[in-house]
Scaffold this active site. Sequence first.
Site, short mmCIF file in Angstrom:
data_model
loop_
_atom_site.label_atom_id
_atom_site.label_comp_id
_atom_site.label_asym_id
_atom_site.label_seq_id
_atom_site.Cartn_x
_atom_site.Cartn_y
_atom_site.Cartn_z
N ARG A 147 39.04 66.39 28.99
CA ARG A 147 39.20 67.68 29.72
C ARG A 147 39.51 68.20 31.25
O ARG A 147 39.86 69.26 31.91
CB ARG A 147 37.64 68.27 29.25
CG ARG A 147 36.64 67.16 29.46
CD ARG A 147 35.22 67.78 29.53
NE ARG A 147 34.91 68.97 29.74
CZ ARG A 147 34.63 69.77 28.26
NH1 ARG A 147 34.57 69.72 26.72
NH2 ARG A 147 33.85 71.05 28.28
N GLY A 190 34.23 78.64 29.41
CA GLY A 190 35.07 79.04 28.55
C GLY A 190 34.00 79.09 27.25
O GLY A 190 33.02 80.44 27.54
N ASP A 191 34.44 79.22 26.17
CA ASP A 191 34.16 79.90 24.80
C ASP A 191 32.98 79.51 24.73
O ASP A 191 31.69 80.42 23.93
CB ASP A 191 35.03 80.17 23.64
CG ASP A 191 36.97 80.64 23.71
OD1 ASP A 191 36.64 81.92 24.57
OD2 ASP A 191 37.40 80.33 23.94
N SER A 211 38.68 75.13 29.46
CA SER A 211 39.52 74.16 28.79
C SER A 211 39.21 74.92 27.75
O SER A 211 41.05 74.67 27.19
CB SER A 211 39.14 72.37 28.33
OG SER A 211 38.39 72.29 27.52
N ASN A 234 22.07 75.52 26.64
CA ASN A 234 21.59 75.88 25.98
C ASN A 234 20.78 76.99 26.81
O ASN A 234 19.67 77.55 26.35
CB ASN A 234 20.04 76.12 24.99
CG ASN A 234 20.88 75.30 23.72
OD1 ASN A 234 21.96 75.95 22.92
ND2 ASN A 234 20.34 74.01 23.52
#
Length: 379
Positions: free
Chosen positions: A180, A77-78, A109, A55
């Site tokens: 991961r 990552g996303d 990942s 966050n």
Amino acid sequence: RELNDEELLAKKRVLILLNPVSGKRTGLKIFHAHVEQFLNDAGVEFELFVTQRANHARERLHDEDLDKWDGLLFMSGDGLLNEGVNGLLSREDATVAIQKPYGIIPCGSGNAIVGAILHYSHEDYSPLNAAFVFTKGLYSFCLHPMDVGLCIQGERKTYFCLVVNWGFSGDVDIESEVFRKIGEFRFILGAIWRVVDRRIYRADISYLPYDEIPDVAKGIGSGNENSIPGNVEPEVTISLPNNSGVENNLNSESPSPKPIEPSSWIDLPGPFTNVLLTLSPMLSHELFCAPSHKFGCGYFTLVNIPYTNVSRMQVLQMVDSFKEDNLANFVRLTFTKVKAFRFTPIYPPKGYIVVDGEVVPYETCSAEITGHKMFITSL
Ligand code: ADP
Ligand code: MG
């Protein structure tokens, strides 16, 4: 379009948001090895913001003076991008803020969006190529529109730009988290395990089909790939039924809502192997989930893999064929264009609903397309 000298010579200023714990925790290494020098050579000025906690990026983008930056670059990552989207859309100037051009360098990942952008740009999947596509797109104002979805669970609202996952793929995503460190290969291992130890999934699911209404239903930005988005308000407002059955306008940011008359909700019969609600054709740089889906098309593709009459072998074949864009060959797999979706998980009683790779509460969720468009830099 032709750029004038001033535009060509203008320095670009970029805020880089880097998640040091994405994927194999190599984000900083990738920055120094592939990105820093490239941006310097391209004349891009930047600030590197390394997140210290979850966050952190969301809070920074909530408060940031965005006029300082020509673009945002996520090294992650996303998941960090999802934080960014939620940070930008929590601002008072959300409608404008969300249009700040952005790019991603794959460090996580799960790197679906940048994987898809590189794939469709015919560039090999690498951090250096991602830096190239980002910089080239920034200088040439080549921006590709992408849709933003809104997932609602009671009071909780989560914006997303990739996918809501439940069933096989959601479980693979989350249960393989322990691996991961091996990067995207964790998904292959996880998938094989979930085929061997197969699960049945039950839920109440219904959706509002997308009607091919030009312009209004497609929202702003469509077909506007080569120009900078202007300061325009989103036009699409979709009404979902709330629990009392009274229409509930969820897009309160739109000043002059133009509700689309809802066509009827349609039930999706189960049981299921996998349900995906996607805004992207790809789940990673090599996995297709909805090959004919186009970024920014203005609807979700609801991908349903049923349980009944689908053998383990067929699930395995399907997983394998996710690597090519020939998924349509599987007759049991269905793709439906939808503008809103409602979902209550029944079985298993505990499990994972995964939004952009992050787990949300395992309870009823509704999702709708917002009228917002984001703009990723592309070639
Ligand atoms: P991955 O692809 O490996 O999942 P993501 O970039 O998607 O990587 O991020 C995974 C999660 O890490 C996100 O939930 C994000 O909020 C969180 N995160 C971001 N920065 C930090 C940090 N400094 N420490 C711990 N978690 C973080
Ligand atoms: Mg993630």
